[in-house]
Design a protein around this motif. Structure first.
Motif, PDB file in Angstrom:
ATOM      1  N   ASP A  75       0.784  -1.236   0.000  1.00  0.00           N
ATOM      2  CA  ASP A  75       0.000   0.000   0.000  1.00  0.00           C
ATOM      3  C   ASP A  75       0.817   1.287   0.000  1.00  0.00           C
ATOM      4  O   ASP A  75       0.256   2.368  -0.140  1.00  0.00           O
ATOM      5  CB  ASP A  75      -0.935   0.024   1.218  1.00  0.00           C
ATOM      6  CG  ASP A  75      -1.967  -1.092   1.166  1.00  0.00           C
ATOM      7  OD1 ASP A  75      -2.418  -1.428   0.049  1.00  0.00           O
ATOM      8  OD2 ASP A  75      -2.311  -1.625   2.233  1.00  0.00           O
ATOM      9  N   ASN A  76       2.132   1.178   0.223  1.00  0.00           N
ATOM     10  CA  ASN A  76       2.921   2.407   0.289  1.00  0.00           C
ATOM     11  C   ASN A  76       4.365   2.175  -0.139  1.00  0.00           C
ATOM     12  O   ASN A  76       4.788   1.044  -0.358  1.00  0.00           O
ATOM     13  CB  ASN A  76       2.851   3.031   1.682  1.00  0.00           C
ATOM     14  CG  ASN A  76       3.370   2.123   2.760  1.00  0.00           C
ATOM     15  OD1 ASN A  76       4.421   1.505   2.619  1.00  0.00           O
ATOM     16  ND2 ASN A  76       2.647   2.027   3.864  1.00  0.00           N
ATOM     17  N   ILE A  77       5.056   3.268  -0.243  1.00  0.00           N
ATOM     18  CA  ILE A  77       6.478   3.272  -0.583  1.00  0.00           C
ATOM     19  C   ILE A  77       7.194   4.031   0.519  1.00  0.00           C
ATOM     20  O   ILE A  77       6.735   5.098   0.948  1.00  0.00           O
ATOM     21  CB  ILE A  77       6.717   3.973  -1.928  1.00  0.00           C
ATOM     22  CG1 ILE A  77       6.022   3.201  -3.056  1.00  0.00           C
ATOM     23  CG2 ILE A  77       8.204   4.127  -2.212  1.00  0.00           C
ATOM     24  CD1 ILE A  77       6.001   3.935  -4.370  1.00  0.00           C
ATOM     25  N   LYS A  78       8.316   3.495   0.984  1.00  0.00           N
ATOM     26  CA  LYS A  78       9.100   4.171   2.011  1.00  0.00           C
ATOM     27  C   LYS A  78      10.473   4.516   1.448  1.00  0.00           C
ATOM     28  O   LYS A  78      11.153   3.667   0.889  1.00  0.00           O
ATOM     29  CB  LYS A  78       9.260   3.294   3.259  1.00  0.00           C
ATOM     30  CG  LYS A  78       7.963   3.129   4.015  1.00  0.00           C
ATOM     31  CD  LYS A  78       8.178   2.494   5.358  1.00  0.00           C
ATOM     32  CE  LYS A  78       6.837   2.428   6.089  1.00  0.00           C
ATOM     33  NZ  LYS A  78       7.024   2.104   7.488  1.00  0.00           N
ATOM     34  N   ILE A  79      10.839   5.768   1.608  1.00  0.00           N
ATOM     35  CA  ILE A  79      12.141   6.261   1.175  1.00  0.00           C
ATOM     36  C   ILE A  79      12.955   6.543   2.430  1.00  0.00           C
ATOM     37  O   ILE A  79      12.542   7.341   3.275  1.00  0.00           O
ATOM     38  CB  ILE A  79      11.997   7.541   0.336  1.00  0.00           C
ATOM     39  CG1 ILE A  79      11.068   7.288  -0.855  1.00  0.00           C
ATOM     40  CG2 ILE A  79      13.370   8.048  -0.109  1.00  0.00           C
ATOM     41  CD1 ILE A  79      10.550   8.546  -1.504  1.00  0.00           C
ATOM     42  N   HIS A  80      14.096   5.883   2.561  1.00  0.00           N
ATOM     43  CA  HIS A  80      14.962   6.037   3.728  1.00  0.00           C
ATOM     44  C   HIS A  80      16.200   6.835   3.333  1.00  0.00           C
ATOM     45  O   HIS A  80      16.860   6.507   2.349  1.00  0.00           O
ATOM     46  CB  HIS A  80      15.421   4.666   4.246  1.00  0.00           C
ATOM     47  CG  HIS A  80      14.302   3.802   4.717  1.00  0.00           C
ATOM     48  ND1 HIS A  80      14.123   3.517   6.041  1.00  0.00           N
ATOM     49  CD2 HIS A  80      13.316   3.153   4.057  1.00  0.00           C
ATOM     50  CE1 HIS A  80      13.069   2.714   6.173  1.00  0.00           C
ATOM     51  NE2 HIS A  80      12.569   2.490   4.977  1.00  0.00           N
ATOM     52  N   VAL A  81      16.501   7.865   4.099  1.00  0.00           N
ATOM     53  CA  VAL A  81      17.707   8.667   3.878  1.00  0.00           C
ATOM     54  C   VAL A  81      18.446   8.740   5.206  1.00  0.00           C
ATOM     55  O   VAL A  81      17.887   9.196   6.203  1.00  0.00           O
ATOM     56  CB  VAL A  81      17.368  10.089   3.385  1.00  0.00           C
ATOM     57  CG1 VAL A  81      18.630  10.901   3.178  1.00  0.00           C
ATOM     58  CG2 VAL A  81      16.535  10.043   2.107  1.00  0.00           C
ATOM     59  N   LYS A  82      19.696   8.269   5.211  1.00  0.00           N
ATOM     60  CA  LYS A  82      20.506   8.300   6.435  1.00  0.00           C
ATOM     61  C   LYS A  82      21.625   9.317   6.270  1.00  0.00           C
ATOM     62  O   LYS A  82      22.239   9.414   5.214  1.00  0.00           O
ATOM     63  CB  LYS A  82      21.115   6.926   6.713  1.00  0.00           C
ATOM     64  CG  LYS A  82      20.092   5.885   7.096  1.00  0.00           C
ATOM     65  CD  LYS A  82      20.759   4.579   7.449  1.00  0.00           C
ATOM     66  CE  LYS A  82      19.726   3.538   7.832  1.00  0.00           C
ATOM     67  NZ  LYS A  82      20.347   2.282   8.248  1.00  0.00           N
ATOM     68  N   ASP A  83      21.872  10.065   7.345  1.00  0.00           N
ATOM     69  CA  ASP A  83      22.971  11.035   7.322  1.00  0.00           C
ATOM     70  C   ASP A  83      23.857  10.835   8.541  1.00  0.00           C
ATOM     71  O   ASP A  83      23.598   9.996   9.389  1.00  0.00           O
ATOM     72  CB  ASP A  83      22.461  12.467   7.209  1.00  0.00           C
ATOM     73  CG  ASP A  83      21.801  12.983   8.485  1.00  0.00           C
ATOM     74  OD1 ASP A  83      22.033  12.416   9.566  1.00  0.00           O
ATOM     75  OD2 ASP A  83      21.060  13.949   8.410  1.00  0.00           O
ATOM     76  N   ASN A  84      24.892  11.648   8.623  1.00  0.00           N
ATOM     77  CA  ASN A  84      25.850  11.507   9.719  1.00  0.00           C
ATOM     78  C   ASN A  84      25.634  12.512  10.844  1.00  0.00           C
ATOM     79  O   ASN A  84      26.494  12.681  11.678  1.00  0.00           O
ATOM     80  CB  ASN A  84      27.286  11.615   9.188  1.00  0.00           C
ATOM     81  CG  ASN A  84      27.582  12.984   8.625  1.00  0.00           C
ATOM     82  OD1 ASN A  84      26.716  13.839   8.552  1.00  0.00           O
ATOM     83  ND2 ASN A  84      28.814  13.193   8.217  1.00  0.00           N
ATOM     84  N   GLY A  85      24.495  13.176  10.862  1.00  0.00           N
ATOM     85  CA  GLY A  85      24.186  14.037  11.998  1.00  0.00           C
ATOM     86  C   GLY A  85      23.707  15.423  11.623  1.00  0.00           C
ATOM     87  O   GLY A  85      24.359  16.130  10.888  1.00  0.00           O
ATOM     88  N   LEU A  86      22.541  15.794  12.129  1.00  0.00           N
ATOM     89  CA  LEU A  86      21.958  17.122  11.921  1.00  0.00           C
ATOM     90  C   LEU A  86      21.304  17.577  13.214  1.00  0.00           C
ATOM     91  O   LEU A  86      20.793  16.774  13.973  1.00  0.00           O
ATOM     92  CB  LEU A  86      20.851  17.074  10.867  1.00  0.00           C
ATOM     93  CG  LEU A  86      21.232  17.006   9.410  1.00  0.00           C
ATOM     94  CD1 LEU A  86      19.978  16.790   8.575  1.00  0.00           C
ATOM     95  CD2 LEU A  86      21.916  18.262   8.977  1.00  0.00           C
ATOM     96  N   ASN A  87      21.262  18.860  13.409  1.00  0.00           N
ATOM     97  CA  ASN A  87      20.515  19.456  14.517  1.00  0.00           C
ATOM     98  C   ASN A  87      19.456  20.370  13.929  1.00  0.00           C
ATOM     99  O   ASN A  87      19.620  20.896  12.841  1.00  0.00           O
ATOM    100  CB  ASN A  87      21.430  20.280  15.423  1.00  0.00           C
ATOM    101  CG  ASN A  87      22.452  19.425  16.136  1.00  0.00           C
ATOM    102  OD1 ASN A  87      22.127  18.341  16.608  1.00  0.00           O
ATOM    103  ND2 ASN A  87      23.672  19.894  16.211  1.00  0.00           N
ATOM    104  N   TYR A  88      18.380  20.579  14.642  1.00  0.00           N
ATOM    105  CA  TYR A  88      17.344  21.537  14.250  1.00  0.00           C
ATOM    106  C   TYR A  88      16.770  21.220  12.874  1.00  0.00           C
ATOM    107  O   TYR A  88      16.550  22.101  12.055  1.00  0.00           O
ATOM    108  CB  TYR A  88      17.896  22.967  14.269  1.00  0.00           C
ATOM    109  CG  TYR A  88      18.589  23.306  15.559  1.00  0.00           C
ATOM    110  CD1 TYR A  88      17.855  23.521  16.713  1.00  0.00           C
ATOM    111  CD2 TYR A  88      19.970  23.389  15.625  1.00  0.00           C
ATOM    112  CE1 TYR A  88      18.487  23.818  17.905  1.00  0.00           C
ATOM    113  CE2 TYR A  88      20.615  23.689  16.809  1.00  0.00           C
ATOM    114  CZ  TYR A  88      19.865  23.902  17.941  1.00  0.00           C
ATOM    115  OH  TYR A  88      20.498  24.200  19.117  1.00  0.00           O
ATOM    116  N   ILE A  89      16.518  19.959  12.593  1.00  0.00           N
ATOM    117  CA  ILE A  89      16.213  19.523  11.240  1.00  0.00           C
ATOM    118  C   ILE A  89      14.952  20.121  10.626  1.00  0.00           C
ATOM    119  O   ILE A  89      14.930  20.359   9.433  1.00  0.00           O
ATOM    120  CB  ILE A  89      16.156  17.993  11.168  1.00  0.00           C
ATOM    121  CG1 ILE A  89      15.149  17.470  12.172  1.00  0.00           C
ATOM    122  CG2 ILE A  89      17.533  17.405  11.360  1.00  0.00           C
ATOM    123  CD1 ILE A  89      14.922  15.987  12.085  1.00  0.00           C
TER     124      ILE A  89
END
Length: 85
Positions: free
Chosen positions: A14-28
């Motif tokens: 029923d859906n699509i999931k897009i995963h994005v991983k990063d090395n660190g963010l604040n106040y996203i």
């Protein structure tokens, strides 16, 4: 500064999931926040990227969630409903 480490897509019934991983963010999701204080409109960006992403996802009846670990990074998961064409 943050960099993207990994992007992948999972397709479900029923859906699509897009995963994005990063090395660190604040106040996203804070509107107009800039990680690098020396940046300005003239040098690139206004700090509204994730605010725009959230607005687009909301308009498509989707969801965005964040899994984050301090000093390790974050994973952003965008879930969008599949179109039944």
């Amino acid at each position: 500064m943050s960099t993207i480490d990994n992007i992948y897509v999972k397709v479900y019934k029923d859906n699509i999931k897009i995963h994005v991983k990063d090395n660190g963010l604040n106040y996203i999701f804070e509107r107009f926040y800039r990680v690098d204080k020396s940046r300005s409109k003239k040098t690139g960006g206004i700090g509204g990227g994730l605010t725009v992403v959230k607005s687009i996802v909301d308009l498509h009846n989707g969801n965005i969630e964040v899994k984050s670990k301090l000093n390790e990074g974050s994973e952003f998961i965008v879930t969008l409903p599949k179109l039944n064409l």
